[in-house]
Design an enzyme around this catalytic site. Structure first.
Site, PDB file in Angstrom:
ATOM      1  N   CYS A 123     -10.661  11.674  -8.243  1.00  0.00           N
ATOM      2  CA  CYS A 123      -9.824  12.228  -7.253  1.00  0.00           C
ATOM      3  C   CYS A 123     -10.585  13.585  -6.996  1.00  0.00           C
ATOM      4  CB  CYS A 123      -8.581  12.558  -7.883  1.00  0.00           C
ATOM      5  SG  CYS A 123      -7.786  10.900  -8.427  1.00  0.00           S
ATOM      6  N   ARG A 127     -15.682  12.261  -0.964  1.00  0.00           N
ATOM      7  CA  ARG A 127     -15.583  11.583  -1.992  1.00  0.00           C
ATOM      8  C   ARG A 127     -14.866  10.323  -1.725  1.00  0.00           C
ATOM      9  NH1 ARG A 127     -16.389  14.782  -6.790  1.00  0.00           N
ATOM     10  NH2 ARG A 127     -14.796  13.490  -7.634  1.00  0.00           N
ATOM     11  N   TRP A 131      -7.949   8.556  -5.690  1.00  0.00           N
ATOM     12  CA  TRP A 131      -8.426   7.422  -5.431  1.00  0.00           C
ATOM     13  C   TRP A 131      -7.711   6.569  -6.542  1.00  0.00           C
ATOM     14  CZ3 TRP A 131     -13.063   5.269  -2.696  1.00  0.00           C
ATOM     15  CH2 TRP A 131     -13.393   4.092  -3.144  1.00  0.00           C
ATOM     16  N   ASN A 149      -7.221  14.274 -12.143  1.00  0.00           N
ATOM     17  CA  ASN A 149      -8.451  13.531 -11.720  1.00  0.00           C
ATOM     18  C   ASN A 149      -8.839  12.859 -13.172  1.00  0.00           C
ATOM     19  OD1 ASN A 149     -11.000  12.612 -11.046  1.00  0.00           O
ATOM     20  ND2 ASN A 149     -12.098  14.396 -10.541  1.00  0.00           N
ATOM     21  N   GLY A 150      -8.975  11.487 -13.121  1.00  0.00           N
ATOM     22  CA  GLY A 150      -9.504  10.752 -14.452  1.00  0.00           C
ATOM     23  C   GLY A 150      -8.269   9.962 -14.758  1.00  0.00           C
ATOM     24  N   GLU A 209     -31.602  -7.758  -9.678  1.00  0.00           N
ATOM     25  CA  GLU A 209     -30.826  -6.404  -9.356  1.00  0.00           C
ATOM     26  C   GLU A 209     -32.182  -5.457  -9.072  1.00  0.00           C
ATOM     27  OE1 GLU A 209     -28.274  -5.753  -7.816  1.00  0.00           O
ATOM     28  OE2 GLU A 209     -28.129  -3.780  -7.996  1.00  0.00           O
ATOM     29  N   LYS A 247     -32.927  -3.766  -5.514  1.00  0.00           N
ATOM     30  CA  LYS A 247     -32.822  -2.247  -5.406  1.00  0.00           C
ATOM     31  C   LYS A 247     -34.170  -1.783  -4.747  1.00  0.00           C
ATOM     32  CE  LYS A 247     -29.671  -1.416  -5.476  1.00  0.00           C
ATOM     33  NZ  LYS A 247     -28.544  -2.145  -5.647  1.00  0.00           N
ATOM     34  N   GLU A 253     -34.700  -2.865  -1.007  1.00  0.00           N
ATOM     35  CA  GLU A 253     -33.683  -2.418   0.146  1.00  0.00           C
ATOM     36  C   GLU A 253     -34.131  -0.955   0.404  1.00  0.00           C
ATOM     37  OE1 GLU A 253     -29.701  -2.196  -2.600  1.00  0.00           O
ATOM     38  OE2 GLU A 253     -29.433  -2.442  -0.417  1.00  0.00           O
ATOM     39  N   HIS A 277     -44.933 -22.150 -12.578  1.00  0.00           N
ATOM     40  CA  HIS A 277     -44.512 -22.902 -11.635  1.00  0.00           C
ATOM     41  C   HIS A 277     -44.850 -22.627 -10.137  1.00  0.00           C
ATOM     42  CE1 HIS A 277     -43.208 -25.558 -14.489  1.00  0.00           C
ATOM     43  NE2 HIS A 277     -42.418 -24.802 -15.009  1.00  0.00           N
ATOM     44  N   LYS A 335     -22.981  -0.129   4.423  1.00  0.00           N
ATOM     45  CA  LYS A 335     -22.179  -0.487   3.375  1.00  0.00           C
ATOM     46  C   LYS A 335     -20.871  -0.807   3.989  1.00  0.00           C
ATOM     47  CE  LYS A 335     -21.425   1.071  -1.092  1.00  0.00           C
ATOM     48  NZ  LYS A 335     -22.557   1.202  -2.023  1.00  0.00           N
TER      49      LYS A 335
HETATM   50  C1  G6P Z   1     -23.918  -4.941   1.318  1.00  0.00           C
HETATM   51  C2  G6P Z   1     -24.332  -3.832   0.151  1.00  0.00           C
HETATM   52  C3  G6P Z   1     -24.306  -4.304  -1.092  1.00  0.00           C
HETATM   53  C4  G6P Z   1     -23.271  -5.062  -1.709  1.00  0.00           C
HETATM   54  C5  G6P Z   1     -23.059  -6.161  -0.753  1.00  0.00           C
HETATM   55  C6  G6P Z   1     -21.589  -6.774  -1.290  1.00  0.00           C
HETATM   56  O1  G6P Z   1     -25.049  -5.796   1.437  1.00  0.00           O
HETATM   57  O2  G6P Z   1     -25.509  -3.339   1.089  1.00  0.00           O
HETATM   58  O3  G6P Z   1     -24.973  -3.265  -1.946  1.00  0.00           O
HETATM   59  O4  G6P Z   1     -23.714  -5.516  -2.874  1.00  0.00           O
HETATM   60  O5  G6P Z   1     -22.875  -5.765   0.510  1.00  0.00           O
HETATM   61  O6  G6P Z   1     -20.751  -5.975  -1.155  1.00  0.00           O
HETATM   62  P1  G6P Z   1     -19.216  -5.931  -1.818  1.00  0.00           P
HETATM   63  O7  G6P Z   1     -18.470  -4.742  -1.216  1.00  0.00           O
HETATM   64  O8  G6P Z   1     -18.811  -7.410  -1.542  1.00  0.00           O
HETATM   65  O9  G6P Z   1     -19.463  -5.804  -3.142  1.00  0.00           O
END
Ligand code: G6P
Length: 619
Positions: free
Chosen positions: A2, A27, A84, A110-111, A492, A496, A499, A515, A614
């Site tokens: 928060c 934030r 939040w 906050n927390g 993952e 990263k 992307e 294979h 996002k």
């Molecule tokens: C987008 C973002 C990813 C994320 C995915 C799923 O592609 O760039 O970072 O993992 O959506 O999003 P979600 O909000 O469903 O976890």
């Protein structure tokens, strides 16, 4: 995660506080509020949604476009907050500030207060009446109980009764020139002006007014008046500290001094993981997910679990699958949501379907969850956003507590999802009786230590990772190899890398390398091998030998004290030892940092990579 702003001084402070909240808007928040003290009375306004709603509720009109600005009330002390939600829904009652029984004490927090249920029960028994569902309100009532004319002392005593991860600020109707705040893990900073002072959770909140900042450390209590600030430790001993001059511009300040949001968010992981697990592990041998509203009988009798998700959330699900199958011995099926929804899946009444989505708004995940629900399955949403669509479409919700993630590349939302999957795995095992008490206690202790291990890793691996990035950032391809629980981390890590650095990257189950993918290897291919402690480490070591035999460079992620991994690699980046099922939440950190440094060395915008956005929650 928060936002806190407080002011005490000579100027009318309502608009200063709202301006401070505006600077914390980046934030993210779901509700906001402000309390002003004047003539021995505290007035509060709170509103769900954005700051325009708070402004409207407070009668503050924008002063542009011919609108008339309402004169600010003369209050010269106040507290403000953006929330939040973590405990309690997104409602006006749950928005901060919170008051005590007689509205004399107001606080913003906050927390997370971990021992909130014990304290609430105790205070209720003593006659305190609560008006919200939050853990934060407890703090106002504790201060009320401990107050005998000295607010600093009341805050100090209350602070010593709390357990958790938080920072809070308090004011009292009888003390028109004093704010008192305390810190345990969450950030707290005092801004010192002339004849005035600010309290905030982040520097941008007061940067337009003063650049003299006094950083409050863990376990400290600070008393703030127009004349300045005095700090004590939790035992009441004075602490001497000089204020710093903040040289940041506004943009750097928003990023907490970091060059990018992504790097800042990588460093927030010890905190966000700690918040996610904190109060859900109340005892040494029990996981408490009673918030889930799924009856234990269903968990004990269910046939299988199906996990659906997209992107990074899918990888968190893959880690979760190992944990759940290992501990709870329930079959877990995992699918990409955009595939699952179109394949007429066999799913029904005895199934638990978990939709993982940090935003709670990803269309394919929502559709997969709805389909499963229509077919009679129980649906659980694992999400970071209260009130998001996934929470409305599910029978039960488990929240991660990562706060807003601004960088498009998911980092802290991934590790909090993995932490939540660990909690779920242990909780299901507990209800199905598949894990002996001693083993459960061991794993809980290990899980509680994870935030520290994340911090240790972030503190120790950066130079090695930078060296790899320097050597490899002009490469044409990265290969990631792993087995078992290491495989989702490779997936993952490769995601990263591609992307944000745009370098083609692939992740493969190491046993599959022979294979086909082995054809890709030559002297110029960096191969990242996740070779942490696991039942398949022997096999992984053989795969690493095969890679080296082709001349490729092996960069291993190894559990500390694994000489054989060091021998089988060109560089071993060590991470702290933990139970092997928990290693992925730490093993991902060097891979996040590797992608980050490669992209930065290539001069790319890591916060907003090309072609990607996002998912955002629609209000
Ligand atoms: C987008 C973002 C990813 C994320 C995915 C799923 O592609 O760039 O970072 O993992 O959506 O999003 P979600 O909000 O469903 O976890």
């Amino acid at each position: 995660m928060c936002g806190i702003v407080g002011y005490v001084g000579k100027r009318p402070c309502r608009d200063l506080l709202v301006a401070g909240l505006e600077k914390l808007e980046y934030r993210g928040y779901d509700s906001a509020g402000i309390s002003l003290l004047e003539d021995g009375r505290i007035d509060t306004v709170r509103a769900v949604g954005n700051l325009a709603n708070l402004r409207a509720a407070a009668g503050i009109e924008p002063d542009g476009d011919g609108a008339v600005a309402v004169a600010a009330p003369p209050a010269t002390i106040g507290l403000a907050h953006t929330r939040w939600a973590t405990h309690g829904r997104v409602t006006e009652e749950n928005a901060h500030p919170h008051g005590d029984c007689s509205d004399a004490v107001h606080i913003v927090l906050n927390g997370i207060v971990e021992n909130h249920s014990e304290l609430r029960a105790e205070l209720s028994e003593q006659g305190h009446v609560f008006s919200s569902e939050t853990d934060a309100e407890i703090v106002a009532h504790l201060i009320e109980r401990n107050y005998d004319g000295d607010l600093t002392e009341a805050v100090r005593r209350s602070f010593n009764e709390l357990r958790g991860h938080y920072a809070f600020a308090a004011m009292h109707a009888e003390q028109p020139e004093t704010l008192v705040a305390a810190r345990q893990e969450c950030p707290l900073i005092v801004g010192l002006g002339s004849d005035e002072a600010f309290i905030a959770s982040a520097i941008p909140a007061f940067l337009a007014e003063t650049r003299r900042a006094l950083i409050i450390e863990n376990g400290e209590i600070v008393t703030v008046t127009p004349e300045g600030a005095s700090i004590t430790d939790a035992a009441g001993n004075p602490v001497e500290r000089d204020a710093d001059q903040v040289e940041w511009d506004e943009d750097t300040a928003e990023k907490g001094g970091y060059a990018t949001f992504m790097r800042k968010e990588i460093d927030e992981q010890p905190d966000s993981v700690a918040e996610t697990i904190a109060d859900r592990l109340p005892d040494r041998d029990r996981v408490d997910l009673s918030e889930l509203e799924i009856v234990p009988e269903f968990i004990a009798g269910m046939r299988r679990i199906v996990i659906v998700a997209c992107g990074t959330s899918y990888h968190a699900g893959l880690v979760g699958r190992y944990a759940i199958e290992q501990w709870a011995r329930v079959p877990v099926e995992m699918d990409i949501a955009s595939e699952y929804r179109y394949r007429d899946p066999v799913v029904g009444e005895d199934d638990l379907v978990i939709g993982i989505t940090q935003s709670g708004e990803t269309a394919d995940t929502l559709a997969a969850m709805r389909l499963a629900r229509e077919r009679g399955a129980k649906v659980l949403a694992l999400t970071n956003v209260m009130g998001s669509q996934a929470t409305r479409d599910a029978d039960a919700v488990l929240y991660t507590r990562a706060g807003l993630e601004i960088g498009v590349a998911a980092t802290k939302t991934f590790t909090t999802q993995v932490a939540a999957m660990y909690l779920l795995g242990l909780w299901v095992a507990q209800h199905r009786g598949t894990i002996p008490d001693e083993r459960l206690a061991e794993l809980i202790a290990e899980l509680k230590a994870i935030p520290h291990k994340i911090q240790e890793t972030l503190d120790s691996v950066e130079d090695q990772v930078k060296a790899v990035a320097r050597a490899e950032h002009e490469g044409r391809f990265f290969l990631y190899l792993g087995r078992n629980i290491g495989l989702p981390i490779c997936l993952e890590g490769a995601l990263k890398m591609k992307e944000i650095s745009y370098i083609p990257s692939d992740a493969y189950a190491a046993g599959e390398m022979k294979h086909g993918p082995i054809a890709l290897l030559d002297e110029s291919t960096p191969v990242v091998c996740v070779a942490t402690e696991s039942p398949t480490l022997e096999k992984m070591l053989s795969n690493m030998e095969e890679v080296r035999a082709r001349g490729a460079d092996v960069i291993a992620i190894a559990t500390e004290g694994s000489p054989r991994v060091a021998e089988a690699s060109d560089l071993a980046i060590e991470i702290p030892r933990t139970d092997w099922v928990l290693q992925p939440i730490v093993a991902i950190l060097p891979l996040q940092l590797l992608a980050y440094h490669v992209a930065r060395m290539l001069g790319l915008n890591v916060d907003q990579p090309r072609n990607l956005a996002k998912t955002v929650t629609v209000e």
